[in-house]
Design a protein around this motif. Structure first.
Motif, short mmCIF file in Angstrom:
data_model
loop_
_atom_site.label_atom_id
_atom_site.label_comp_id
_atom_site.label_asym_id
_atom_site.label_seq_id
_atom_site.Cartn_x
_atom_site.Cartn_y
_atom_site.Cartn_z
N UNK A 142 0.86 -1.19 0.00
CA UNK A 142 0.00 0.00 0.00
C UNK A 142 0.89 1.23 0.00
N UNK A 143 0.75 2.01 -1.06
CA UNK A 143 1.55 3.22 -1.22
C UNK A 143 0.70 4.44 -0.89
N UNK A 144 1.19 5.25 0.02
CA UNK A 144 0.52 6.52 0.34
C UNK A 144 1.21 7.64 -0.41
N UNK A 145 0.41 8.51 -1.03
CA UNK A 145 0.98 9.62 -1.79
C UNK A 145 0.11 10.85 -1.63
N UNK A 146 0.67 11.99 -2.01
CA UNK A 146 -0.07 13.23 -1.92
C UNK A 146 0.55 14.20 -0.94
N UNK A 147 -0.29 15.03 -0.38
CA UNK A 147 0.17 16.11 0.51
C UNK A 147 0.36 15.60 1.93
N UNK A 148 1.43 14.85 2.12
CA UNK A 148 1.68 14.17 3.40
C UNK A 148 2.76 14.90 4.18
N UNK A 149 2.41 15.29 5.38
CA UNK A 149 3.41 15.86 6.29
C UNK A 149 4.07 14.75 7.10
N UNK A 150 3.23 13.86 7.62
CA UNK A 150 3.73 12.73 8.40
C UNK A 150 2.68 11.63 8.40
N UNK A 151 3.14 10.37 8.43
CA UNK A 151 2.24 9.23 8.57
C UNK A 151 2.44 8.64 9.95
N UNK A 152 1.38 8.50 10.69
CA UNK A 152 1.44 7.87 12.01
C UNK A 152 1.25 6.36 11.82
#
Length: 122
Positions: free
Chosen positions: A22-32
């Protein structure tokens, strides 16, 4: 906007293995925390496994010893290695991530992927 895209689902025989990504993309500051959930037909969505930003993990009792969750923070990606698959593991698997967006760094929220089908034949 933040998007989660899963991949790696499919059809496998009982006893086989699959690896979900699972790839997270976009306007990410931080992933918890990140995690995997699943929903079988006629059943509620349930937690399969979760992992914190510090790599602490949590598993459903039904998958302990068979599934392993991991993450690559540099790639904003979470994985689910599924071994010794059983027909009861058949479900749509959803990725979840608690993300702090760039637009609002004071407020984290949960995002979901579109789901990927895992089918285990007996």
């Amino acid at each position: 906007q933040v998007q989660l895209v899963e991949s790696g689902g499919g059809l496998v025989q009982a006893g086989g293995s699959l690896r979900l990504s699972c790839l997270a993309s976009g306007s990410i500051f931080r992933i918890n925390a990140m995690g995997w959930y699943r929903q079988a037909p006629g059943k509620q969505r349930e937690l399969v496994a979760a992992i914190t930003s510090g790599d602490s993990t949590n598993y459903a009792d039904s998958v302990k010893g068979r599934f392993t969750i991991s993450r690559d923070n540099a790639k904003n990606t979470v994985y689910l290695q599924m071994n010794s698959l059983e027909p009861k593991d058949t479900a749509v698997y959803y990725c979840n991530a608690n993300v702090v967006p760039i637009q609002n760094p004071l407020r984290a929220r949960d995002y979901w992927g579109q789901g990927t089908q895992v089918t285990v034949s007996s």
